[in-house]
Design a protein around this motif. Structure first.
Motif, PDB file in Angstrom:
ATOM      1  N   PRO A  26       0.796  -1.237   0.000  1.00 54.48           N
ATOM      2  CA  PRO A  26       0.000   0.000   0.000  1.00 54.48           C
ATOM      3  C   PRO A  26       0.823   1.280   0.000  1.00 54.48           C
ATOM      4  N   SER A  27       2.143   1.167   0.089  1.00 53.30           N
ATOM      5  CA  SER A  27       2.990   2.357   0.119  1.00 53.30           C
ATOM      6  C   SER A  27       3.775   2.512  -1.180  1.00 53.30           C
ATOM      7  N   HIS A  28       4.387   3.663  -1.336  1.00 52.62           N
ATOM      8  CA  HIS A  28       5.216   3.956  -2.501  1.00 52.62           C
ATOM      9  C   HIS A  28       6.426   3.045  -2.490  1.00 52.62           C
ATOM     10  N   MET A  29       6.791   2.506  -3.669  1.00 51.46           N
ATOM     11  CA  MET A  29       7.932   1.604  -3.766  1.00 51.46           C
ATOM     12  C   MET A  29       8.936   2.122  -4.783  1.00 51.46           C
ATOM     13  N   SER A  30      10.194   1.829  -4.554  1.00 46.12           N
ATOM     14  CA  SER A  30      11.247   2.151  -5.499  1.00 46.12           C
ATOM     15  C   SER A  30      12.069   0.903  -5.744  1.00 46.12           C
ATOM     16  N   GLN A  31      12.994   0.950  -6.695  1.00 51.64           N
ATOM     17  CA  GLN A  31      13.822  -0.205  -7.013  1.00 51.64           C
ATOM     18  C   GLN A  31      14.585  -0.671  -5.776  1.00 51.64           C
ATOM     19  N   GLY A  32      14.541  -1.958  -5.511  1.00 46.79           N
ATOM     20  CA  GLY A  32      15.240  -2.529  -4.378  1.00 46.79           C
ATOM     21  C   GLY A  32      14.472  -2.500  -3.078  1.00 46.79           C
ATOM     22  N   ALA A  33      13.243  -1.988  -3.083  1.00 44.52           N
ATOM     23  CA  ALA A  33      12.445  -1.893  -1.858  1.00 44.52           C
ATOM     24  C   ALA A  33      12.140  -3.282  -1.304  1.00 44.52           C
ATOM     25  N   ASP A  34      12.140  -3.397   0.016  1.00 44.14           N
ATOM     26  CA  ASP A  34      11.790  -4.644   0.710  1.00 44.14           C
ATOM     27  C   ASP A  34      10.753  -4.266   1.758  1.00 44.14           C
ATOM     28  N   MET A 102       4.227 -12.953 -12.849  1.00 44.41           N
ATOM     29  CA  MET A 102       4.580 -12.432 -11.532  1.00 44.41           C
ATOM     30  C   MET A 102       4.729 -10.916 -11.614  1.00 44.41           C
ATOM     31  N   ALA A 103       4.088 -10.197 -10.685  1.00 41.87           N
ATOM     32  CA  ALA A 103       4.162  -8.734 -10.695  1.00 41.87           C
ATOM     33  C   ALA A 103       4.276  -8.189  -9.281  1.00 41.87           C
ATOM     34  N   ILE A 104       4.911  -7.036  -9.174  1.00 42.34           N
ATOM     35  CA  ILE A 104       5.000  -6.288  -7.925  1.00 42.34           C
ATOM     36  C   ILE A 104       4.347  -4.930  -8.147  1.00 42.34           C
ATOM     37  N   GLU A 105       3.392  -4.587  -7.288  1.00 46.87           N
ATOM     38  CA  GLU A 105       2.690  -3.316  -7.398  1.00 46.87           C
ATOM     39  C   GLU A 105       2.792  -2.554  -6.079  1.00 46.87           C
ATOM     40  N   GLY A 106       2.999  -1.240  -6.190  1.00 46.16           N
ATOM     41  CA  GLY A 106       2.983  -0.364  -5.034  1.00 46.16           C
ATOM     42  C   GLY A 106       1.922   0.702  -5.202  1.00 46.16           C
ATOM     43  N   ALA A 107       1.863   1.630  -4.260  1.00 46.65           N
ATOM     44  CA  ALA A 107       0.898   2.718  -4.367  1.00 46.65           C
ATOM     45  C   ALA A 107       1.177   3.584  -5.592  1.00 46.65           C
ATOM     46  N   ASN A 108       2.396   3.542  -6.093  1.00 44.05           N
ATOM     47  CA  ASN A 108       2.781   4.302  -7.284  1.00 44.05           C
ATOM     48  C   ASN A 108       2.669   3.483  -8.568  1.00 44.05           C
ATOM     49  N   GLY A 109       1.933   2.369  -8.518  1.00 43.75           N
ATOM     50  CA  GLY A 109       1.667   1.607  -9.733  1.00 43.75           C
ATOM     51  C   GLY A 109       2.508   0.350  -9.858  1.00 43.75           C
ATOM     52  N   LEU A 110       2.608  -0.148 -11.091  1.00 41.73           N
ATOM     53  CA  LEU A 110       3.362  -1.368 -11.359  1.00 41.73           C
ATOM     54  C   LEU A 110       4.854  -1.092 -11.241  1.00 41.73           C
ATOM     55  N   ILE A 111       5.537  -1.849 -10.392  1.00 33.09           N
ATOM     56  CA  ILE A 111       6.973  -1.691 -10.200  1.00 33.09           C
ATOM     57  C   ILE A 111       7.748  -2.560 -11.186  1.00 33.09           C
ATOM     58  N   ALA A 112       7.341  -3.816 -11.308  1.00 35.02           N
ATOM     59  CA  ALA A 112       7.998  -4.732 -12.246  1.00 35.02           C
ATOM     60  C   ALA A 112       7.106  -5.940 -12.462  1.00 35.02           C
ATOM     61  N   ALA A 113       7.292  -6.593 -13.594  1.00 38.83           N
ATOM     62  CA  ALA A 113       6.508  -7.792 -13.890  1.00 38.83           C
ATOM     63  C   ALA A 113       7.280  -8.691 -14.842  1.00 38.83           C
ATOM     64  N   VAL A 254     -10.383   8.093  -9.642  1.00 38.95           N
ATOM     65  CA  VAL A 254     -10.450   7.140  -8.527  1.00 38.95           C
ATOM     66  C   VAL A 254      -9.060   6.985  -7.909  1.00 38.95           C
ATOM     67  N   LEU A 255      -9.036   6.446  -6.692  1.00 33.21           N
ATOM     68  CA  LEU A 255      -7.781   6.091  -6.058  1.00 33.21           C
ATOM     69  C   LEU A 255      -7.332   4.737  -6.594  1.00 33.21           C
ATOM     70  N   VAL A 256      -6.154   4.693  -7.204  1.00 32.64           N
ATOM     71  CA  VAL A 256      -5.671   3.468  -7.836  1.00 32.64           C
ATOM     72  C   VAL A 256      -5.065   2.540  -6.786  1.00 32.64           C
ATOM     73  N   THR A 257      -5.613   1.324  -6.683  1.00 40.09           N
ATOM     74  CA  THR A 257      -5.081   0.330  -5.749  1.00 40.09           C
ATOM     75  C   THR A 257      -4.518  -0.894  -6.449  1.00 40.09           C
ATOM     76  N   ARG A 258      -4.800  -1.058  -7.748  1.00 38.33           N
ATOM     77  CA  ARG A 258      -4.248  -2.167  -8.527  1.00 38.33           C
ATOM     78  C   ARG A 258      -4.254  -1.771  -9.992  1.00 38.33           C
ATOM     79  N   VAL A 259      -3.306  -2.306 -10.742  1.00 39.77           N
ATOM     80  CA  VAL A 259      -3.225  -1.956 -12.158  1.00 39.77           C
ATOM     81  C   VAL A 259      -3.191  -3.180 -13.074  1.00 39.77           C
ATOM     82  N   THR A 260      -2.673  -4.308 -12.577  1.00 42.32           N
ATOM     83  CA  THR A 260      -2.614  -5.515 -13.401  1.00 42.32           C
ATOM     84  C   THR A 260      -4.012  -5.937 -13.827  1.00 42.32           C
ATOM     85  N   GLY A 261      -4.241  -6.030 -15.124  1.00 35.06           N
ATOM     86  CA  GLY A 261      -5.545  -6.436 -15.653  1.00 35.06           C
ATOM     87  C   GLY A 261      -6.470  -5.291 -16.002  1.00 35.06           C
ATOM     88  N   ALA A 262      -6.042  -4.048 -15.774  1.00 32.41           N
ATOM     89  CA  ALA A 262      -6.930  -2.905 -16.035  1.00 32.41           C
ATOM     90  C   ALA A 262      -7.270  -2.772 -17.520  1.00 32.41           C
TER      91      ALA A 262
END
Length: 301
Positions: A26-34, A102-113, A254-262
Motif C-alpha cells: 500500500p505504500s510507494h515503492m522504489s527499485q530494491g524496496a523490501d 509475476m508482478a509487484i505493485e505499489g501505491a505508485n503503480g506497477l513496479i515490475a513484472a 479514482v484512487l488506484v489500488t491495482r493496475v494488473t488487468g486494467a
C-alpha cells in the motif's frame, strides 16, 4: 459445417490463461524496496482477464489456450470452470508446464513484472485446432462471431491468424499482452476486421513515435491503416478512432489500488457494452467506468 455453439456462449477468448502471482504494497515503492504487503495467486493472463470480465457481464466465453497436464493446470481449469468459462477446447499439453505471471505493485503503480508464457508460445497453432476441425469452425465454414485475441501469441501465429481463412468472418478484438509485446500486433494493424485496444505507450511503439495524448495516437494509428482503434491513457482522456470518426471520453477519477488487468477489463467491458447494444460513445464511457472501478479495488461491475 460449423458446429452450432451453445446459446450461452458469445465469444472466443484466445491467448494466455495462467496463474497470476501478484505482490501488492500500500505504500510507494522504489527499485530494491523490501516492504510488507500481500501476495496472492489468482487466475490471470490477458485472455483469462478478458473472459472473466465478459462472464461478469453475463456473456459466456470459450477459452482457446494451452495449459500443462500438471497440478497447476488442473487447478486452473477447475478455477476457470468455477467462474463460468468454457474450457472444453483448451489444449492440454503432456510435456509443457502451466504458464505463470509475476508482478509487484505499489501505491505508485506497477513496479515490475515478468510474464512466463513460454508454453503458450510453444503450443503454437495447436490451440486453434477447434476452429479448423469442425468443433467451432472450418476453412469452408469459419467461425463468424467475436474473438478476443491477445498478444501473448507468437508473431508467427499472429501473422498466420491475420491471413487465415479460419478468421475470415470473425470480429477480431485485439490487445497486446504488454508494451514489450506491442509490436507483435503489426500483422493485424491493417486487418480490416480487427479492432485494436492499446494504451498510449503501446500506440507509440506501434507507430514508432511518441504521443502526448490518446486522440493523437488513435488518429495516427488509423492513418497507418488500422480499421478501428481504442487508445487509453491511464486517468487521462481516452479515444476511439476509425476513418472519418474520432470519439473521446474521460475516465472517472479514482484512487488506484491495482493496475494488473486494467486494460483487459477495459477491453472486455467495451466488447460487452457493444454486444448488448450500446453505441460507440456509450460503450467507450462504460468501458472507462468499469476499468476505473476495477483499479480502485471495488467490485468490477
Amino acid at each position: 459445417m460449423t458446429k452450432t455453439l451453445p446459446h450461452s456462449v458469445d465469444i472466443l477468448c484466445i491467448g494466455s490463461v495462467l496463474w497470476d502471482m501478484i505482490g501488492r504494497c500500500p505504500s510507494h515503492m522504489s527499485q530494491g524496496a523490501d516492504v510488507p504487503g500481500r501476495i496472492t495467486r489468482l487466475p490471470g493472463g490477458v485472455a483469462m482477464n478478458i473472459a472473466m470480465t465478459l462472464a461478469r457481464f453475463g456473456l459466456r466465453p470459450i477459452l482457446l489456450t494451452a495449459v500443462g497436464q500438471d497440478a497447476e493446470g488442473r487447478d486452473l481449469i477447475s478455477a476457470c470452470s468455477g467462474l463460468g468459462l468454457n474450457t472444453d477446447h483448451v489444449y492440454v499439453s503432456q510435456d509443457l508446464p502451466t504458464d505463470r505471471y509475476m508482478a509487484i505493485e505499489g501505491a505508485n503503480g506497477l513496479i515490475a513484472a515478468i510474464a512466463d508464457a513460454h508454453s503458450l508460445e510453444a503450443a503454437g497453432d495447436k490451440i486453434l485446432r477447434p476452429l479448423s476441425d469442425g468443433q467451432l469452425g472450418s476453412e469452408t465454414a469459419p467461425y463468424d462471431g467475436p474473438v478476443a485475441l491477445d498478444g501473448n501469441l507468437t508473431l508467427q501465429l499472429l501473422e498466420q491468424i491475420a491471413q487465415s481463412p479460419l478468421f475470415a468472418k470473425a470480429d477480431l478484438r485485439v490487445a497486446p499482452a504488454s508494451p514489450g509485446k506491442a509490436e507483435r500486433l503489426m500483422p493485424l494493424l491493417r486487418n480490416n476486421r480487427a479492432t485494436l485496444y492499446v494504451n498510449l505507450e503501446e500506440a507509440s511503439l506501434l507507430c514508432h513515435q511518441n504521443f502526448d495524448d490518446a486522440p493523437t495516437a488513435a488518429r495516427t494509428l488509423v492513418e497507418k491503416g488500422a480499421a478501428r482503434v481504442l487508445v487509453t491513457n491511464g486517468g487521462e482522456t481516452a479515444a476511439e478512432a476509425r476513418v472519418g470518426q474520432l470519439l473521446t471520453a474521460c475516465p472517472p477519477k479514482v484512487l488506484v489500488t491495482r493496475v494488473t488487468g486494467a486494460g483487459d477489463t477495459f477491453m472486455a467491458a467495451h466488447i460487452a457494452a457493444e454486444t448488448q447494444g450500446a453505441d460507440s460513445q456509450a460503450a467507450l464511457e462504460k468501458a472507462l467506468q468499469t476499468a476505473a472501478i476495477y483499479v480502485s479495488g471495488e467490485t468490477p461491475l
